[in-house]
Design a protein around this motif. Structure first.
Motif, mmCIF file in Angstrom:
data_model
loop_
_atom_site.group_PDB
_atom_site.id
_atom_site.type_symbol
_atom_site.label_atom_id
_atom_site.label_comp_id
_atom_site.label_asym_id
_atom_site.label_seq_id
_atom_site.Cartn_x
_atom_site.Cartn_y
_atom_site.Cartn_z
ATOM 1 N N GLY A 74 5.984 -4.408 14.617
ATOM 2 C CA GLY A 74 5.696 -3.780 13.332
ATOM 3 C C GLY A 74 6.689 -4.194 12.272
ATOM 4 N N LEU A 75 7.960 -4.341 12.682
ATOM 5 C CA LEU A 75 8.985 -4.785 11.739
ATOM 6 C C LEU A 75 8.736 -6.218 11.293
ATOM 7 C CD1 LEU A 75 11.632 -4.021 10.334
ATOM 8 C CD2 LEU A 75 12.862 -4.878 12.353
ATOM 9 N N VAL A 76 8.236 -7.048 12.204
ATOM 10 C CA VAL A 76 7.883 -8.428 11.839
ATOM 11 C C VAL A 76 6.800 -8.421 10.764
ATOM 12 C CG1 VAL A 76 6.803 -10.546 12.683
ATOM 13 C CG2 VAL A 76 8.568 -9.423 14.053
ATOM 14 N N ASN A 77 5.779 -7.601 10.974
ATOM 15 C CA ASN A 77 4.729 -7.488 9.948
ATOM 16 C C ASN A 77 5.311 -7.047 8.615
ATOM 17 O OD1 ASN A 77 2.512 -8.270 11.493
ATOM 18 N ND2 ASN A 77 2.104 -6.198 12.213
ATOM 19 N N ALA A 78 6.198 -6.050 8.675
ATOM 20 C CA ALA A 78 6.792 -5.528 7.439
ATOM 21 C C ALA A 78 7.624 -6.591 6.738
ATOM 22 C CB ALA A 78 7.647 -4.303 7.761
ATOM 23 N N ALA A 79 8.369 -7.384 7.512
ATOM 24 C CA ALA A 79 9.200 -8.430 6.920
ATOM 25 C C ALA A 79 8.342 -9.489 6.242
ATOM 26 C CB ALA A 79 10.083 -9.066 7.996
ATOM 27 N N VAL A 80 7.240 -9.865 6.890
ATOM 28 C CA VAL A 80 6.340 -10.861 6.300
ATOM 29 C C VAL A 80 5.767 -10.341 4.981
ATOM 30 C CG1 VAL A 80 4.177 -12.112 6.604
ATOM 31 C CG2 VAL A 80 5.778 -11.925 8.517
ATOM 32 N N VAL A 81 5.327 -9.087 5.003
ATOM 33 C CA VAL A 81 4.722 -8.497 3.802
ATOM 34 C C VAL A 81 5.749 -8.372 2.690
ATOM 35 C CG1 VAL A 81 3.659 -6.416 2.846
ATOM 36 C CG2 VAL A 81 2.933 -7.271 5.084
ATOM 37 N N THR A 82 6.965 -7.936 3.040
ATOM 38 C CA THR A 82 7.976 -7.641 2.022
ATOM 39 C C THR A 82 8.595 -8.895 1.428
ATOM 40 O OG1 THR A 82 8.501 -5.560 3.157
ATOM 41 C CG2 THR A 82 10.126 -6.403 1.586
ATOM 42 N N TYR A 83 8.939 -9.866 2.275
ATOM 43 C CA TYR A 83 9.711 -11.009 1.801
ATOM 44 C C TYR A 83 8.845 -12.196 1.398
ATOM 45 C CZ TYR A 83 13.572 -8.258 3.549
ATOM 46 O OH TYR A 83 14.463 -7.230 3.763
ATOM 47 N N ALA B 93 4.392 6.649 -7.996
ATOM 48 C CA ALA B 93 5.355 6.899 -6.922
ATOM 49 C C ALA B 93 6.610 6.054 -7.119
ATOM 50 C CB ALA B 93 4.715 6.588 -5.568
ATOM 51 N N ALA B 94 6.421 4.790 -7.486
ATOM 52 C CA ALA B 94 7.576 3.922 -7.739
ATOM 53 C C ALA B 94 8.372 4.414 -8.939
ATOM 54 C CB ALA B 94 7.105 2.486 -7.963
ATOM 55 N N PHE B 95 7.680 4.881 -9.976
ATOM 56 C CA PHE B 95 8.345 5.414 -11.168
ATOM 57 C C PHE B 95 9.156 6.656 -10.830
ATOM 58 C CE2 PHE B 95 8.437 8.013 -15.046
ATOM 59 C CZ PHE B 95 9.001 7.100 -15.922
ATOM 60 N N ALA B 96 8.665 7.427 -9.822
ATOM 61 C CA ALA B 96 9.370 8.644 -9.414
ATOM 62 C C ALA B 96 10.551 8.349 -8.498
ATOM 63 C CB ALA B 96 8.400 9.582 -8.709
ATOM 64 N N GLY B 97 10.791 7.080 -8.196
ATOM 65 C CA GLY B 97 11.950 6.713 -7.388
ATOM 66 C C GLY B 97 11.659 6.479 -5.926
ATOM 67 N N ILE B 98 10.389 6.481 -5.526
ATOM 68 C CA ILE B 98 10.020 6.235 -4.131
ATOM 69 C C ILE B 98 9.973 4.733 -3.896
ATOM 70 C CG2 ILE B 98 8.219 6.520 -2.388
ATOM 71 C CD1 ILE B 98 7.393 9.093 -3.764
ATOM 72 N N SER B 99 10.659 4.267 -2.862
ATOM 73 C CA SER B 99 10.658 2.843 -2.514
ATOM 74 C C SER B 99 9.387 2.531 -1.725
ATOM 75 C CB SER B 99 11.894 2.482 -1.693
ATOM 76 O OG SER B 99 11.822 1.136 -1.254
ATOM 77 N N VAL B 100 8.425 1.917 -2.392
ATOM 78 C CA VAL B 100 7.144 1.616 -1.747
ATOM 79 C C VAL B 100 7.356 0.660 -0.578
ATOM 80 C CG1 VAL B 100 4.855 0.615 -2.082
ATOM 81 C CG2 VAL B 100 5.877 2.022 -3.890
ATOM 82 N N ALA B 101 8.196 -0.362 -0.758
ATOM 83 C CA ALA B 101 8.431 -1.347 0.293
ATOM 84 C C ALA B 101 9.068 -0.703 1.521
ATOM 85 C CB ALA B 101 9.316 -2.472 -0.236
ATOM 86 N N ARG B 102 10.019 0.205 1.303
ATOM 87 C CA ARG B 102 10.698 0.830 2.428
ATOM 88 C C ARG B 102 9.749 1.737 3.209
ATOM 89 N NH1 ARG B 102 15.283 4.138 0.323
ATOM 90 N NH2 ARG B 102 16.181 2.070 -0.060
#
Length: 351
Positions: free
Chosen positions: A135-144, A230-239
């Motif tokens: 799952g972390l691999v998927n997240a890294a691909v999506v994020t970076y 959500a991003a404007f409210a300070g929530i990190s969407v990527a995290r």
């Protein structure tokens, strides 16, 4: 004057009388509870499942035997676990197409570790951790690499499946010591219920609480409702997306360990198609693709409904090739009914 005072003391005809606290309006209260239950997001899929079980059981009474129903619940466990995680993703307007391959790879990895002498429970823990890493691999691909989740996981679907086949040389993992406590406990029963079903129920309840009663669940739903706000409210969407993808991978690892304990062997192609069934179960269970809301319990019920459909087809001597057709039809009907109900509700609110 005496007439006036008497009339004020007596209740007028047709006027509502005050209910005693002890008595209350019990029929009305029960009707209200029933109405709220029927309006619950998972109510439609539960009713559909009960109705379908009743129809098949009426034509073939053996379908209602406890062992048959328990087999359906057992078969629903693996897709149910994936569907619970998928409901989180869909609530964020995301989809993971690699969960079936993650399930298969975790099962194969755990089986290979056991076959090479690693302690079974340690191997199971490594299998769950491996799912989280996938799952972390998927997240890294999506994020970076910054590509949509559905595109990234479409690629890792083949990567993870190919890795499972390469590790086994295309052969099944067999010859495991099934007398080990790992197989007897996780592949056994408690109180007549398969342990895997109990695990699914516990996981679903915990993740329901997390979704609706923790800040993490609030962030997941907030991102699905309006990512920009959500991003404007300070929530990190990527995290948050990374955390959910890791959660989905860990659930695939749990499912893989339960599958290995039950089947006592591993096939590198196992779990093929589970990703579509998990998405279907989440949507059928009441998690809309538009995001912003999720029904964890409904996702589990959706997985059970799909297995009831598949099992019911065999009782009517319908070839297994029609199972995919029936599943697709169920999805179309469920999404169509959900869309119709939603439009009517929105129209009622406007008026």
């Amino acid at each position: 004057m005496s007439t006036d005072s008497t009339s004020t003391a007596a209740p007028t005809a047709g006027a509502p009388t005050q209910q005693s606290p002890a008595g209350g309006d019990r029929p009305g209260r029960r009707a209200g509870v029933l109405r709220r239950a029927l309006q619950a997001p998972a109510a439609s899929v539960v009713l559909a499942t009960v109705l379908l079980v009743g129809i098949v059981g009426a034509a073939h009474p053996t379908f209602l035997k406890p062992n048959q129903l328990l087999d359906i619940l057992q078969a629903s466990t693996y897709v149910g676990l994936l569907a619970v995680g998928m409901s989180y993703l869909v609530a964020m307007r995301e989809i993971d197409l690699s969960v079936g391959s993650q399930f298969g790879l975790c099962l194969i990895a755990t089986g290979l570790l056991i076959s090479h002498g690693v302690n079974t429970w340690l191997a199971a823990g490594i299998g769950v951790a491996a799912g989280a890493v996938l799952g972390l691999v998927n997240a890294a691909v999506v994020t970076y690499i910054r590509i949509p989740t559905i595109v990234a996981t479409l690629a890792t679907l083949s990567v993870f499946r190919g890795l499972a086949i390469a590790l086994t040389g295309g052969q099944q993992v067999v010859g495991l010591t099934v007398e080990n406590s790992f197989f007897t406990v996780l592949g056994g029963e408690v109180g007549g219920l398969p342990v895997s079903v109990i695990v699914l129920v516990v996981v679903a309840l915990v993740l329901w609480v997390v979704l609706h009663h923790t800040p993490f669940g609030y962030r997941v739903l907030a991102i699905g409702s309006n990512p920009e706000a959500a991003a404007f409210a300070g929530i990190s969407v990527a995290r948050v997306r990374m955390q959910v993808l890791v959660l989905v991978g860990a659930l695939a690892g749990v499912g893989g360990c339960l599958g290995l304990a039950y089947f006592t062997s591993g096939d590198p192609t196992i779990g093929t198609g589970f990703e579509l069934q998990a998405i279907a179960a989440a949507v059928i269970g009441g998690t809309p693709l538009r995001g912003g809301t999720a029904t964890v319990i409904g996702a589990v019920c959706g997985a059970i409904l799909l297995n009831v459909v598949a099992s019911g087809l065999t009782y009517f001597s319908i070839p297994a090739n029609w199972s995919a057709f029936a599943t697709g039809l169920v999805i179309l009907v469920a999404v169509g009914v959900d869309s119709l109900v939603r439009r009517r509700r929105e129209a009622a609110i406007r008026h």
